[in-house]
Design a protein around this motif. Sequence first.
Motif, PDB file in Angstrom:
ATOM      1  N   PRO A   1       0.800  -1.239   0.000  1.00  0.00           N
ATOM      2  CA  PRO A   1       0.000   0.000   0.000  1.00  0.00           C
ATOM      3  C   PRO A   1       0.827   1.280   0.000  1.00  0.00           C
ATOM      4  N   ASP A   2       2.051   1.225   0.512  1.00  0.00           N
ATOM      5  CA  ASP A   2       2.876   2.435   0.618  1.00  0.00           C
ATOM      6  C   ASP A   2       3.744   2.678  -0.608  1.00  0.00           C
TER       7      ASP A   2
ATOM      8  N   GLN B   1      -4.687  -2.028  -5.214  1.00  0.00           N
ATOM      9  CA  GLN B   1      -4.965  -2.087  -3.777  1.00  0.00           C
ATOM     10  C   GLN B   1      -5.912  -3.230  -3.456  1.00  0.00           C
TER      11      GLN B   1
ATOM     12  N   TYR C   1      -4.069  -6.486  -3.862  1.00  0.00           N
ATOM     13  CA  TYR C   1      -3.158  -6.685  -2.733  1.00  0.00           C
ATOM     14  C   TYR C   1      -3.915  -7.253  -1.531  1.00  0.00           C
ATOM     15  N   ARG C   2      -5.070  -6.670  -1.207  1.00  0.00           N
ATOM     16  CA  ARG C   2      -5.847  -7.152  -0.053  1.00  0.00           C
ATOM     17  C   ARG C   2      -6.310  -8.587  -0.288  1.00  0.00           C
TER      18      ARG C   2
END
Length: 292
Positions: free
Chosen positions: A43-44, A96, A99-100
Amino acid sequence: MTLVDTVRRFNRSYTQRIGALDESFLGTGRPLGASRLLFEVGPDGAAVRDLRERLDLDSGYLTRLLSRLADDGLVDVRPDPADRRRRLVTLTAVGQTAYRELDERSERKARGLLEPLTERQRARLDEALGTADLLIRAATVHLRVVDPVSDAARTALGEYYAELGRRFPGGFAPEPRDDGADALRAPGGAFLVATSDGAPVACGGVRRLDDSTGEIKRMWVAPDWRGAGLGARLLRRLEDEARRLGYARAVLDTNRALTEAIAMYGRAGYREIEPYSRDNPYAEVFFEKPLV
């Protein structure tokens, strides 16, 4: 069965059971390499250079993986506004979500592997995997000569100074950051940093004491890496650097509070000697070792 046979058997067994061989890792529609890269971006976001260092990937292969993720609309790759020579990778909105989903599926897979085991078996596995992970990472750290004022060196030395401050009875006041840096550069010295997953985990330097003597300085290993042999490996490499620089003897000093370091020096063949310098107010024990 040899240790090599055991490692190879574990690799075959583990990669099969976690789905690393599947074309669609954990049912995501992506192979393991692309999925792992997506997870590392996170996320970063991350710099391409950091991803290459962290995952130890060939530049061409990393570029191909990033292109695939970008073509799938999962990441954006753009120049860093603060330094146009660097490229930054960030997850898109779709990325995102992916990724989750990957994180959740990985969690379920791990829980499924543990489900049939008893509590005692899980405790044994936890200990065994923790030890295996530490030793494998210790065997694959990157140990390099770097500039003593580089970012990696500054990070490692910052951790080193902070630990001395915690462990010395009266605390520790570090020297100015750049003080003595020239002595830890060629032609008279060298500074080494060990990195794992792109992060410094150990450091140490050698500098000229006289024409035949090199002094080992600022040797540090991260606390959670101790017990894996990294300190002994770093010390051997520093001795090799001292030989390469033409020194026939290595010396070092330390504080009595650093009991693990004192024990390691003894195992490595160092013997205690009278003080050879009064420059270090924290030095209480002095050692030497012939290098020829």
